[in-house]
Design an enzyme around this catalytic site. Structure first.
Site, PDB file in Angstrom:
ATOM      1  N   HIS A  43       0.864  -1.188   0.000  1.00  0.00           N
ATOM      2  CA  HIS A  43       0.000   0.000   0.000  1.00  0.00           C
ATOM      3  C   HIS A  43       0.897   1.233   0.000  1.00  0.00           C
ATOM      4  CE1 HIS A  43       1.384  -0.371   4.088  1.00  0.00           C
ATOM      5  NE2 HIS A  43       1.229   0.929   4.166  1.00  0.00           N
ATOM      6  N   HIS A 125       5.780   6.298  -0.806  1.00  0.00           N
ATOM      7  CA  HIS A 125       6.498   5.052  -1.092  1.00  0.00           C
ATOM      8  C   HIS A 125       5.650   3.838  -0.707  1.00  0.00           C
ATOM      9  CE1 HIS A 125       7.231   5.647   3.191  1.00  0.00           C
ATOM     10  NE2 HIS A 125       7.426   4.351   3.276  1.00  0.00           N
TER      11      HIS A 125
HETATM   12  P1  2AM Z   1       6.537   2.293   6.251  1.00  0.00           P
HETATM   13  O1  2AM Z   1       6.004   1.301   5.265  1.00  0.00           O
HETATM   14  O2  2AM Z   1       7.504   3.250   5.654  1.00  0.00           O
HETATM   15  O3  2AM Z   1       7.074   1.618   7.488  1.00  0.00           O
HETATM   16  C1  2AM Z   1       1.454   1.129   8.530  1.00  0.00           C
HETATM   17  O4  2AM Z   1       2.418   0.870   9.485  1.00  0.00           O
HETATM   18  C2  2AM Z   1       1.938   2.192   7.580  1.00  0.00           C
HETATM   19  O5  2AM Z   1       2.199   3.398   8.316  1.00  0.00           O
HETATM   20  C3  2AM Z   1       3.225   1.874   6.845  1.00  0.00           C
HETATM   21  O6  2AM Z   1       3.085   2.321   5.512  1.00  0.00           O
HETATM   22  C4  2AM Z   1       4.298   2.656   7.549  1.00  0.00           C
HETATM   23  O7  2AM Z   1       5.300   3.161   6.706  1.00  0.00           O
HETATM   24  C5  2AM Z   1       3.521   3.832   8.084  1.00  0.00           C
HETATM   25  N1  2AM Z   1       4.103   4.311   9.340  1.00  0.00           N
HETATM   26  C6  2AM Z   1       4.316   3.591  10.450  1.00  0.00           C
HETATM   27  N2  2AM Z   1       4.845   4.370  11.424  1.00  0.00           N
HETATM   28  C7  2AM Z   1       4.954   5.609  10.901  1.00  0.00           C
HETATM   29  C8  2AM Z   1       5.416   6.868  11.401  1.00  0.00           C
HETATM   30  N3  2AM Z   1       5.862   7.009  12.646  1.00  0.00           N
HETATM   31  N4  2AM Z   1       5.387   7.926  10.578  1.00  0.00           N
HETATM   32  C9  2AM Z   1       4.929   7.806   9.319  1.00  0.00           C
HETATM   33  N5  2AM Z   1       4.471   6.656   8.794  1.00  0.00           N
HETATM   34  C10 2AM Z   1       4.478   5.560   9.557  1.00  0.00           C
END
Ligand code: 2AM
Length: 177
Positions: A43, A125
């Site tokens: 996603h 991303h």
């Molecule tokens: P990531 O894939 O770069 O880890 C569910 O966890 C989604 O939220 C993921 O897409 C994750 O990004 C994002 N996510 C988790 N923690 C986050 C944070 N502290 N700040 C921004 N995005 C976050």
């Protein structure tokens, strides 16, 4: 007992694109580079909300439902690795204006509602591999997937029995009416 859940707004990818991405990832990187994200979990996060109470979830969903904007096409033509977060990702060299507008709006609504928002600029991303701790060569993108985006959704992230699962809670159509 706490009624809060870990939530985020994101774009879902069509099932066939998810499968093609998994195939590209599996043929482009050695198996021990990191932990692959399951196809159904691929996603693009628009706004991460953190742990949110049921009341706040309702308020954020109501605000999201008032967003009026058109759909857009996302071109996935970039890939990279962030060693700090140990993530290998797929992205876009030129984020469409609609994507930035939608993410900015959701992030602003979240911040106004008291959810912590990182001061880092939004870097759209799709995480492909986690725990990718060592730098790996990224093959030149022999891909360029064009993904029509006509809706966005609110997800809950749950971790149980060693697995992360994302559940779609609500979705909204992108059209300007
Ligand atoms: P990531 O894939 O770069 O880890 C569910 O966890 C989604 O939220 C993921 O897409 C994750 O990004 C994002 N996510 C988790 N923690 C986050 C944070 N502290 N700040 C921004 N995005 C976050």
């Amino acid at each position: 007992m706490s009624d809060s859940r870990r939530l985020f707004f994101a774009l879902e990818l069509p099932g066939d694109i998810q499968q093609q991405i998994i195939q590209w990832q599996a043929t482009s990187f050695p198996a021990d580079v990191g932990r692959p994200v399951a196809a159904a979990n691929l996603h693009l996060t628009l706004a991460f909300l953190g742990d949110v109470s049921a009341d706040k979830q309702q308020a954020l969903a109501a605000l999201a439902g008032r967003i009026r904007q058109s759909g857009f096409t996302l071109t996935l033509d970039d890939a990279g690795q962030w060693l700090r977060s140990q993530v290998l990702w797929l992205g876009t060299r030129q984020p469409p204006r609609g994507l930035l507008q939608l993410a900015n709006m959701l992030r602003a609504q979240a911040a106004r509602s008291g959810c912590y928002q990182s001061p880092q600029p939004f870097h759209p991303h799709i995480t492909l591999l986690r725990n990718a701790a060592h730098a790996v060569p990224i093959p030149p993108p022999g891909f360029s997937w064009r993904v029509p985006i006509n809706e966005f959704a609110l997800y809950a992230s749950e971790f149980s029995r060693g697995r992360t699962r994302y559940t779609q809670l609500e979705r909204w159509t992108l059209n300007e009416q």
